[in-house]
Design an enzyme around this catalytic site. Structure first.
Site, PDB file in Angstrom:
ATOM      1  N   ASP A   1      -1.087   1.389  -4.596  1.00 57.06           N
ATOM      2  CA  ASP A   1      -2.069   0.058  -5.026  1.00 57.06           C
ATOM      3  C   ASP A   1      -3.409   0.599  -5.425  1.00 57.06           C
ATOM      4  O   ASP A   1      -4.283  -0.317  -5.769  1.00 57.06           O
ATOM      5  CB  ASP A   1      -1.927  -1.047  -3.978  1.00 57.06           C
ATOM      6  CG  ASP A   1      -2.671  -0.638  -2.827  1.00 57.06           C
ATOM      7  OD1 ASP A   1      -2.448   0.328  -2.313  1.00 57.06           O
ATOM      8  OD2 ASP A   1      -3.116  -1.618  -2.069  1.00 57.06           O
TER       9      ASP A   1
ATOM     10  N   SER B   1       0.938  -1.246   0.129  1.00 54.86           N
ATOM     11  CA  SER B   1      -0.074  -0.048   0.020  1.00 54.86           C
ATOM     12  C   SER B   1       0.673   1.224   0.045  1.00 54.86           C
ATOM     13  O   SER B   1       1.659   1.483  -0.908  1.00 54.86           O
ATOM     14  CB  SER B   1      -0.813   0.075   1.267  1.00 54.86           C
ATOM     15  OG  SER B   1      -1.972   0.902   1.157  1.00 54.86           O
TER      16      SER B   1
END
Length: 575
Positions: free
Chosen positions: A303, A149
């Protein structure tokens, strides 16, 4: 320094022929030159947290590497054979822009295929929400995304999704972890069966993009779309593979991409942190917006599951919205669209989390729907959708800049959320309003809620111990008064108790256990403490509120709420 015996035992295992020569050489180097790094690398096994497993890439049991991910994958393969006997087993795998993500994704694909499981592997990086969609589209039992992330460049991670398209939740998570922990490293099957690995791309992309448009666009006139000036940045991440295409297909032609940040790059060279929660991350986008006179700025994390949004205030200045504000705007808009379409009959729900704004509950009441509130993480919202199939899910989010529109994707989805925010902005502008004005009107209707987050980073073994001790102190010595206001309720999600501090009455909570404490004061303030499940941080969440009688008084009320938060921070000595 003396290396503890438990770490030496783990190190010695990694010096056996099961592990490749490069790994063994790296361990020997650490033993002689970096014993502290050796200890950090082996003092524990990487654990599954809020967003799967994340960690620094490198050698060791506490690092992301082919062996730790291989062991996970072998365990999941074994588990799938147990729980889906006789079925043709299939998994989908995606990965982001981070260093080694593509090679680690291939390792994961190899292990699944070596276990006789069909693998659909994206041919290039893709947004995380597209994996959730692809898993369901291809009727897979599981899915994996290689991503960390918005963590720093040295991190990578491993997120596991189940057949409903959501991340692992109880009881599957504990069952899978038990299988993984029982495995030996020499049981991992690394030899791929390439006949079982199929690369996927355009077909899934087109289906995902069309699904996004179907779910997140609402009859906005073409002229309004073209009149909205949008600045978009992918922050060097995977959203460049989807968001511009979705906006274009949806009819948004006035889109300006920050060129310096459009190229995917795991070093994230133009930002300190590729996290749209951090104002600094959108600096370049805001500069471009001011240069162009744009209406809205959207930036996504690597992401593409979180989004940061900036809009123009009543003085025509660009301001950053926080995650609670974007969540409230999108939820209210969806509720209004469902109401206008005559689709609300009391059988619908929205989703939120225990550390997010209580304003979501007010919105639900106003529209006659339920607001289901779960632990932090979209896996719990996805679980609500699975557990209540007879109710319709409208949308939901959490304070950490994530939102989910409908249930086509069972995770936070910055592709759909970006389109939805543009729909809100385009329609508001066409009606002589703005996103900011729409937010103020919501505050007049439902109360002015103001949230604030303090996030303290505590790295390594010592940091983890410090975080744990802070939670112990808060739990064993609960605060009785905050900023001159009595604490009326203390919710302890680790102990599953809600205690009324005025009467002493204790109720048991049915929410799954989590290391979270929430204080409620008599004037409606809410203060939560929670160690992060994905980063070496402890987070403190603050929410205060007050009535707003008219839009013109918004600045005065906001200043009062800001002062209240400042006083609470000083009283608790958090910063």
């Amino acid at each position: 320094m003396d290396i503890p015996q438990n770490i030496l035992n783990a190190v010695n295992e990694w010096l056996t022929p099961v592990f490749d020569a490069e790994t063994q050489a790296g361990i020997k180097e650490m033993m002689t030159t970096s014993p502290k790094e050796l200890e950090e690398s082996f003092y524990k096994n990487l654990e599954f947290g809020t967003g799967g497993m994340r960690g620094v890439m490198g050698i060791g049991t506490n690092r992301i590497n082919k062996y730790t991910l291989g062991k996970n994958t072998q365990g999941i393969s074994n588990y799938m054979k147990q729980v889906f006997p006789g079925e043709d087993l299939k998994v989908a795998i995606a990965y982001d822009c981070r260093h080694n993500s593509n090679t680690l994704a291939k390792v994961v694909a190899d292990v699944f295929s070596a276990n006789g499981i069909k693998v659909y592997l994206f041919s290039d990086m893709r947004p995380t929400p597209e994996l959730s969609f692809a898993l369901k589209y291809l009727k897979c039992q599981a899915g994996i995304v290689l991503t960390a992330s918005h963590n720093p460049p040295e991190y990578n991670g491993y997120k596991v999704y189940w057949q409903d398209g959501g991340q692992l939740v109880p009881p599957q998570d504990a069952e899978i972890i038990k299988v993984i922990e029982a495995l030996r490293y020499d049981e991992i099957k690394f030899e791929a069966n390439n006949n079982l690995i199929e690369y996927i791309d355009t077909e899934i992309d087109n289906a995902f993009q069309q699904s996004t448009i179907d779910n997140a666009s609402f009859n906005t006139p073409s002229a309004a779309k073209q009149n909205l000036s949008i600045v978009f940045t992918s922050l060097h991440g995977t959203s460049i593979k989807a968001v511009p295409a979705v906006l274009e297909k949806a009819g948004y032609t006035n889109v300006h991409i920050v060129p310096e940040q459009a190229e995917p790059n795991g070093d994230f060279p133009t930002v300190k942190s590729p996290n749209p929660e951090e104002p600094e991350a959108l600096t370049m986008a805001l500069a471009l917006a001011d240069k162009l006179g744009a209406d809205i700025v959207v930036g996504t994390d690597p992401d593409c599951d979180r989004l940061g949004v900036a809009v123009r205030d009543n003085d025509n200045k660009m301001i950053l919205l926080n995650g609670n504000q974007t969540m409230v705007l999108m939820t209210a808009y969806l509720l209004e669209q469902w109401k206008r379409a005559g689709k609300i009959n009391g059988n619908q729900f929205i989703g939120s989390t225990i550390v997010s704004t209580p304003m979501m509950l007010q919105l639900a009441d106003a529209y006659g729907v339920e607001c289901k509130v779960g632990l932090t993480g979209f896996k719990w919202i996805a679980k609500f959708i699975k557990d209540f199939p007879n109710q319709e899910f409208i949308g939901g989010g959490e304070e950490s800049f994530g939102f989910m529109v409908g249930d086509a994707v069972r995770d936070k989805d910055a592709v759909a959320a970006t389109l939805l925010m543009c729909e809100i902005a385009a329609q508001a502008k066409a009606n002589g309003s703005s996103v900011y004005k729409e937010l103020l009107h919501l505050y007049v209707d439902h109360g002015f809620y103001k949230e604030y987050l303090v996030s303290l980073t505590k790295k390594g073994i010592a940091g983890l111990a410090e975080i744990n001790q802070m939670m112990v102190d808060l739990r064993e010595n609960p605060v009785k008064e905050i900023n001159g206001q009595r604490v009326v309720m203390l919710e302890d999600y680790k102990m599953s108790t809600a205690k009324n501090l005025l009467t002493g009455e204790v109720e048991n909570m049915t929410v799954p256990k989590s290391d979270v404490l929430i204080y409620y004061t008599e004037d409606g303030a809410k203060i939560a403490a929670r160690p992060s499940g994905t980063e070496p941080k402890i987070k403190f969440y603050f929410s205060v509120n007050a009535p707003l009688d008219q839009v013109e008084n918004a600045k005065t009320v906001e200043a009062e709420l800001d002062d209240k938060i400042k006083n609470i921070l000083e009283d608790l000595k958090i910063i």
